[in-house]
Design a protein around this motif. Structure first.
Motif, mmCIF file in Angstrom:
data_model
loop_
_atom_site.group_PDB
_atom_site.id
_atom_site.type_symbol
_atom_site.label_atom_id
_atom_site.label_comp_id
_atom_site.label_asym_id
_atom_site.label_seq_id
_atom_site.Cartn_x
_atom_site.Cartn_y
_atom_site.Cartn_z
ATOM 1 N N MET A 154 0.848 -1.191 0.000
ATOM 2 C CA MET A 154 0.000 0.000 0.000
ATOM 3 C C MET A 154 0.885 1.243 0.000
ATOM 4 S SD MET A 154 -2.847 0.996 2.813
ATOM 5 C CE MET A 154 -3.740 2.480 2.679
ATOM 6 N N THR A 155 0.515 2.242 -0.762
ATOM 7 C CA THR A 155 1.247 3.493 -0.840
ATOM 8 C C THR A 155 0.843 4.403 0.316
ATOM 9 O OG1 THR A 155 1.284 3.335 -3.233
ATOM 10 C CG2 THR A 155 1.706 5.490 -2.290
ATOM 11 N N THR A 156 1.839 5.098 0.883
ATOM 12 C CA THR A 156 1.573 6.067 1.942
ATOM 13 C C THR A 156 1.598 7.458 1.328
ATOM 14 O OG1 THR A 156 2.602 4.646 3.594
ATOM 15 C CG2 THR A 156 2.367 6.969 4.161
ATOM 16 N N SER A 157 0.503 8.186 1.462
ATOM 17 C CA SER A 157 0.386 9.539 0.934
ATOM 18 C C SER A 157 0.864 10.537 1.989
ATOM 19 C CB SER A 157 -1.081 9.815 0.579
ATOM 20 O OG SER A 157 -1.275 11.177 0.300
ATOM 21 N N VAL A 158 1.850 11.363 1.623
ATOM 22 C CA VAL A 158 2.395 12.366 2.534
ATOM 23 C C VAL A 158 2.402 13.708 1.818
ATOM 24 C CG1 VAL A 158 4.455 13.086 3.804
ATOM 25 C CG2 VAL A 158 3.863 10.674 3.688
ATOM 26 N N HIS A 159 1.790 14.737 2.436
ATOM 27 C CA HIS A 159 1.825 16.065 1.854
ATOM 28 C C HIS A 159 1.523 17.127 2.911
ATOM 29 C CE1 HIS A 159 -2.307 14.548 1.258
ATOM 30 N NE2 HIS A 159 -2.685 15.790 1.463
ATOM 31 N N GLN A 160 1.734 18.383 2.510
ATOM 32 C CA GLN A 160 1.471 19.524 3.383
ATOM 33 C C GLN A 160 0.055 20.034 3.133
ATOM 34 O OE1 GLN A 160 4.523 22.591 2.797
ATOM 35 N NE2 GLN A 160 5.522 21.088 1.500
ATOM 36 N N LEU A 161 -0.537 20.589 4.181
ATOM 37 C CA LEU A 161 -1.853 21.219 4.054
ATOM 38 C C LEU A 161 -1.803 22.632 4.619
ATOM 39 C CD1 LEU A 161 -4.202 18.357 5.320
ATOM 40 C CD2 LEU A 161 -3.792 19.025 2.956
ATOM 41 N N ASP A 162 -2.755 23.438 4.227
ATOM 42 C CA ASP A 162 -2.931 24.786 4.778
ATOM 43 C C ASP A 162 -1.646 25.606 4.751
ATOM 44 O OD1 ASP A 162 -5.566 24.078 5.277
ATOM 45 O OD2 ASP A 162 -5.116 23.402 7.310
ATOM 46 N N ASP A 163 -1.054 25.725 3.562
ATOM 47 C CA ASP A 163 0.165 26.517 3.365
ATOM 48 C C ASP A 163 1.292 26.095 4.306
ATOM 49 O OD1 ASP A 163 -0.935 28.057 1.296
ATOM 50 O OD2 ASP A 163 -1.886 29.393 2.745
ATOM 51 N N GLY A 164 1.448 24.793 4.530
ATOM 52 C CA GLY A 164 2.548 24.275 5.341
ATOM 53 C C GLY A 164 2.270 24.201 6.827
ATOM 54 N N ALA A 165 1.037 24.435 7.236
ATOM 55 C CA ALA A 165 0.709 24.395 8.664
ATOM 56 C C ALA A 165 0.558 22.975 9.195
ATOM 57 C CB ALA A 165 -0.567 25.186 8.943
ATOM 58 N N TRP A 166 0.258 22.017 8.321
ATOM 59 C CA TRP A 166 0.014 20.639 8.747
ATOM 60 C C TRP A 166 0.754 19.661 7.854
ATOM 61 C CZ3 TRP A 166 -2.650 18.744 12.859
ATOM 62 C CH2 TRP A 166 -3.460 19.645 13.557
ATOM 63 N N LEU A 167 1.183 18.551 8.453
ATOM 64 C CA LEU A 167 1.653 17.397 7.710
ATOM 65 C C LEU A 167 0.496 16.414 7.649
ATOM 66 C CD1 LEU A 167 3.830 15.453 6.516
ATOM 67 C CD2 LEU A 167 4.218 14.707 8.873
ATOM 68 N N SER A 168 0.150 16.001 6.447
ATOM 69 C CA SER A 168 -0.928 15.039 6.253
ATOM 70 C C SER A 168 -0.328 13.704 5.829
ATOM 71 C CB SER A 168 -1.874 15.540 5.164
ATOM 72 O OG SER A 168 -2.783 14.533 4.796
ATOM 73 N N VAL A 169 -0.744 12.627 6.506
ATOM 74 C CA VAL A 169 -0.345 11.270 6.146
ATOM 75 C C VAL A 169 -1.626 10.490 5.891
ATOM 76 C CG1 VAL A 169 0.820 9.161 6.889
ATOM 77 C CG2 VAL A 169 1.759 11.397 7.533
ATOM 78 N N ASN A 170 -1.727 9.934 4.683
ATOM 79 C CA ASN A 170 -2.924 9.197 4.271
ATOM 80 C C ASN A 170 -4.205 9.996 4.529
ATOM 81 O OD1 ASN A 170 -1.432 7.057 3.309
ATOM 82 N ND2 ASN A 170 -1.412 6.045 5.284
ATOM 83 N N ASP A 171 -4.148 11.279 4.149
ATOM 84 C CA ASP A 171 -5.291 12.189 4.234
ATOM 85 C C ASP A 171 -5.777 12.461 5.654
ATOM 86 O OD1 ASP A 171 -5.325 12.572 1.445
ATOM 87 O OD2 ASP A 171 -6.385 10.669 1.208
ATOM 88 N N SER A 172 -4.885 12.314 6.628
ATOM 89 C CA SER A 172 -5.188 12.690 8.019
ATOM 90 C C SER A 172 -4.144 13.687 8.498
ATOM 91 C CB SER A 172 -5.142 11.462 8.936
ATOM 92 O OG SER A 172 -6.164 10.570 8.616
ATOM 93 N N ARG A 173 -4.602 14.760 9.110
ATOM 94 C CA ARG A 173 -3.680 15.753 9.675
ATOM 95 C C ARG A 173 -3.032 15.142 10.916
ATOM 96 N NH1 ARG A 173 -5.979 21.479 8.429
ATOM 97 N NH2 ARG A 173 -7.183 20.950 6.591
ATOM 98 N N VAL A 174 -1.701 15.015 10.890
ATOM 99 C CA VAL A 174 -1.042 14.303 11.984
ATOM 100 C C VAL A 174 -0.016 15.126 12.751
ATOM 101 C CG1 VAL A 174 -1.445 11.993 11.072
ATOM 102 C CG2 VAL A 174 0.599 13.238 10.380
ATOM 103 N N VAL A 175 0.621 16.104 12.123
ATOM 104 C CA VAL A 175 1.616 16.943 12.805
ATOM 105 C C VAL A 175 1.362 18.377 12.393
ATOM 106 C CG1 VAL A 175 4.074 17.432 13.140
ATOM 107 C CG2 VAL A 175 3.342 15.073 12.737
ATOM 108 N N ASN A 176 1.282 19.283 13.383
ATOM 109 C CA ASN A 176 1.141 20.697 13.024
ATOM 110 C C ASN A 176 2.388 21.454 13.448
ATOM 111 O OD1 ASN A 176 0.932 21.627 15.720
ATOM 112 N ND2 ASN A 176 -1.255 21.279 15.746
ATOM 113 N N VAL A 177 2.474 22.701 13.062
ATOM 114 C CA VAL A 177 3.678 23.476 13.348
ATOM 115 C C VAL A 177 3.542 24.365 14.575
ATOM 116 C CG1 VAL A 177 4.575 23.464 10.995
ATOM 117 C CG2 VAL A 177 3.017 25.267 11.702
#
Length: 116
Positions: free
Chosen positions: A1-24
């Protein structure tokens, strides 16, 4: 299974598999070689600049500043968490007050080696 990792809200959140998991909004405790000349920097994270995966670790570069000396800029790559079970998408975020201290990382590595 592929793990999706990206930033949300102009870099305020790290999203893993479409869940916000780490904020700044945390202070990250960084060793001298990680950011500025302070022995241990209390780094105020202002935004994720880049995120990526180095299996099983999820890593990122963070823009911010040391609240002790005022140095501002972008960190080197830091471990933000770990994908533990890619099939289920289990992700564990790091504790920013402990994992980036080199001595602590070495102690954790030694203790995990002993438990295996």
């Amino acid at each position: 299974m592929t793990t999706s990792v990206h930033q949300l809200d102009d870099g305020a959140w790290l999203s893993v598999n479409d869940s916000r998991v780490v904020n700044v909004s945390d202070l990250w405790w960084l060793a001298r070689h990680d950011f500025c000349g302070c022995e241990m920097a209390d780094f105020l994270a202002e935004g994720f600049v880049e995120v990526g995966v180095d299996p099983p670790d999820v890593e990122g570069r963070i823009a911010g500043q040391c609240i002790a000396c005022g140095e501002s800029g972008v960190t080197d790559w830091l471990t933000l968490g770990r994908v533990v079970d890619p099939e289920r998408g289990d992700f564990y975020a790091v504790d920013p007050t402990s994992v980036h201290v080199p001595e602590r990382r070495r102690r954790l590595a030694r203790s995990s080696d002993r438990s295996e």
